[in-house]
Scaffold this active site. Structure first.
Site, PDB file in Angstrom:
ATOM      1  CG  ASN A  92      21.255 -54.616  35.102  1.00 28.40           C
ATOM      2  OD1 ASN A  92      21.587 -53.395  35.840  1.00 28.40           O
ATOM      3  ND2 ASN A  92      21.912 -55.662  35.480  1.00 28.40           N
ATOM      4  CE1 TYR A 160      27.643 -48.982  29.656  1.00 32.55           C
ATOM      5  CE2 TYR A 160      27.791 -46.696  29.945  1.00 32.55           C
ATOM      6  CZ  TYR A 160      27.336 -48.077  30.356  1.00 32.55           C
ATOM      7  OH  TYR A 160      26.640 -48.176  31.521  1.00 32.55           O
TER       8      TYR A 160
END
Lengths: 247, 358
Positions: A92, A160
């Site tokens: 995560n 990203y």
């Protein structure tokens, strides 16, 4: 309730946002949790630990930078020393890069590399460190947290987005290699959530339209549980999963 | 009468005295295969038949050709700790601390070194930095070069500091400190070994999953290895008898019993696995879950109860491992096989080439 009874779960980047929501929900579902963050987020991690403890769940906090190979080995070693195995790994922890987010052409090379290292190399290293003991038992679940930005080429979401596309592909290749072993690898796009990362990425966004991270946890519980024992190599959309559950 | 005396003498002599060779320094593996441009499973493999026959020289990833459906590979899944720590004594003198055996959450037996000289005394206080200290409580009466030390932190916090401060134990032939993950097998589980259980290092999951598809079973034990050398040749030559902590899980005991009942072979990956299984073996040559410490010495005349074959590295002259190998193969044949390895340029030690005895 207790879909994760006796599961040992490790959640990276659990000092806030989705990571914290997953640690609390996994604990509520009966799991033991190993939570991790970098030292700079130690206060947030302590808060997560306290909330997991309040649920009477076994918890281990490890301060480690998962983009560093020595830290990855330390995190894996401490988790296994404490619990004897890890059944579920949620990759995560994630880096957004500089904000406000620049065009790729304006992104410093160092920043690009930091994002790739944190969002791709770190899940690779952490999975590599923990998947062996899963394969030896013939069971385990690895869940990679992806993003819409990994599927659509939005301007300014460059580093990203590239990293999340790579993470989705890491998921596919790894799942193909481990087919039939009992160890499964999936990714989840949680959708727009009201988190510190989201607010940093879209400072002018309408936060009231974003869901709370607590609401997207069901798909993660499903993937961590034995209910999904035969599901691997898939990319889940948390909102679609919720809608299907409601139907 | 004379013959009997001779054979007694021979039996009493260790195999390491019987297997004589000089290891050229260039045959010491200085780094893992991956850093030499090879896959980890592409090291060399010498297959040595148990009883008779010439050794076969091949590559490690051909291992499957020498295994059969129904065989069981038993590995040691202990994870390697960074057990080499640096401390200072009360006078600020630097001391190298090599952790050897964990006795309790905050208690370790350790080797204390100044260069290669053994040091230590009861009451000594060690400062490791990062607010980690330890006190020397006692000297091991049976292994007087080891000191029992008590750390002032415990449990997860101590483990965290060992990881942060330590580096993998290494010897002169490995010139540089390497990342700890290079000292792990691909199936490593809980940490506790102070040196890598290295016989399984060349195994890859690609190879293990292929073996599994071909009907070869995989099971594991955990044995936390101690130090292989005290760094003092005279002490090492006396083959100190270390005790090592191990666990044979119930699932592995069952797999071993079933394999033997079906007529399959139990193949130990590493001498640590031989020690754990043979220590846990019951009088009727079966196995049950066992947890404990082993000081078992296996030698030429030891009757192996459970283990049919051994995958291992190449061991130094004088290593007590050679005694253990002689329970599988006659020292004279081992000597010839080792000479052939030297002639072919095999590499020795934990990052080196491999030997399968079946």
């Amino acid at each position: 309730m207790f879909a994760l009874r006796d599961k040992i779960t490790l959640i990276s980047g659990a000092s806030r946002g989705l990571g914290r929501a997953l640690a609390i929900e996994f604990a509520r579902q009966g799991a033991s949790v190993i939570i991790n963050s970098r030292r700079t987020s130690a206060a947030g991690l302590a808060e997560t630990e306290q909330r997991v403890r309040a649920l009477n769940a076994p918890v281990l906090s490890v301060l480690a930078d998962v983009s560093q190979r020595a830290d990855v080995e330390r995190l894996a070693g401490e988790a296994l020393a404490r619990f004897g195995r890890v059944d579920v790994l949620v990759n995560n922890a994630s880096a957004l890069g500089p904000t406000p987010m620049p065009y790729l052409v304006d992104t410093p090379i160092e920043e690009f590399e930091v994002v790739l290292r944190t969002n791709v190399t770190a899940p690779f290293m952490l999975t590599r460190a923990l998947v062996g003991q899963m394969l030896a038992r013939g069971a385990g679940s690895i869940i990679n947290v992806s993003s819409d930005a990994g599927a659509v080429g939005y301007p300014t979401w460059g580093a990203y987005g590239v990293s999340k596309a790579a993470l989705d592909h890491l998921t596919r290749v790894w799942a193909a290699e481990l087919e039939g072993t009992g160890v499964r690898v999936n990714s989840v796009d949680p959708g727009d959530m009201d988190t510190a990362m989201k607010r940093a990425s879209e400072p002018d966004g309408n936060a009231s339209r974003w869901t709370k991270p607590e609401t997207v946890t069901p798909v993660f519980v499903y993937l961590a549980s034995d209910e999904s024992a035969r599901v691997s190599g898939q990319r889940f959309l948390a909102q679609q999963f919720l809608a299907a559950q409601r139907d | 009468m004379l013959e009997l005396t001779l054979s007694e003498n021979r039996a009493g002599q260790s195999a390491s005295a019987l297997v004589q060779f000089v290891l050229p320094p260039e045959l010491e593996a200085r780094e893992p295969a991956e850093l030499r441009g090879l896959r980890r499973d592409a090291v060399r493999l010498m297959v040595l038949p148990h009883a008779s026959g010439e050794p076969i020289h091949t590559r490690f990833d051909a291992l499957g050709e020498f295994l059969r459906a129904g065989d069981l590979l038993v590995v040691n899944d202990s994870r390697t700790l960074p057990a080499l720590l640096r401390a200072r004594d009360e006078n600020g003198e630097p001391i190298e601390v090599r952790l050897a055996h964990r006795r309790a959450e905050d208690l370790w037996d350790a080797l204390l070194l100044n260069g290669r000289t053994h040091i230590g005394r009861v009451g000594m206080r060690l400062d490791f930095g990062n607010d980690l200290h330890a006190r020397i409580l006692a000297r091991r009466p049976d292994l007087p070069f080891l000191w029992r030390m008590k750390f002032d932190v415990c449990c997860s916090s101590l483990l965290d500091l060992i990881y942060r401060l330590g580096e993998p134990v290494r010897y002169t032939y490995v010139p540089d400190a390497l990342p700890l993950d290079l000292y792990q097998t691909v199936y490593a589980n809980s940490p506790g070994s102070v040196e890598m259980p290295s016989a399984g290092r060349p195994l890859t999951w690609e190879l293990l999953l292929k073996l599994k598809r071909n009907g070869v079973g995989l099971a594991s034990i955990s044995l936390h290895t101690g130090l292989s050398s005290t760094r003092d040749d005279a002490v090492d030559a006396r083959h100190p008898n270390y005790d090592e902590e191990f666990h044979v899980p119930a699932t592995t005991a069952q797999a071993v019993n079933e394999t033997r009942a079906r007529g399959g072979r139990v193949l130990a990956v590493g001498t640590t696995v031989v020690r754990a299984l043979e220590t846990a073996a019951r009088a009727d040559d079966t196995l049950a879950e066992t947890r404990g410490w082993t000081q078992l010495r296996i030698h030429q005349n030891y009757r192996l109860r459970l283990v049919d074959g051994l995958l291992t590295g190449l061991h130094e002259p004088q290593a007590s491992h050679l005694d253990l190998l002689s329970a599988f193969v006659e020292p004279t044949r081992l000597q010839a096989a080792y000479q052939a390895c030297i002639a072919r340029g095999y590499l020795w030690h934990e990052f080196g080439d491999m030997n399968l005895i079946v």
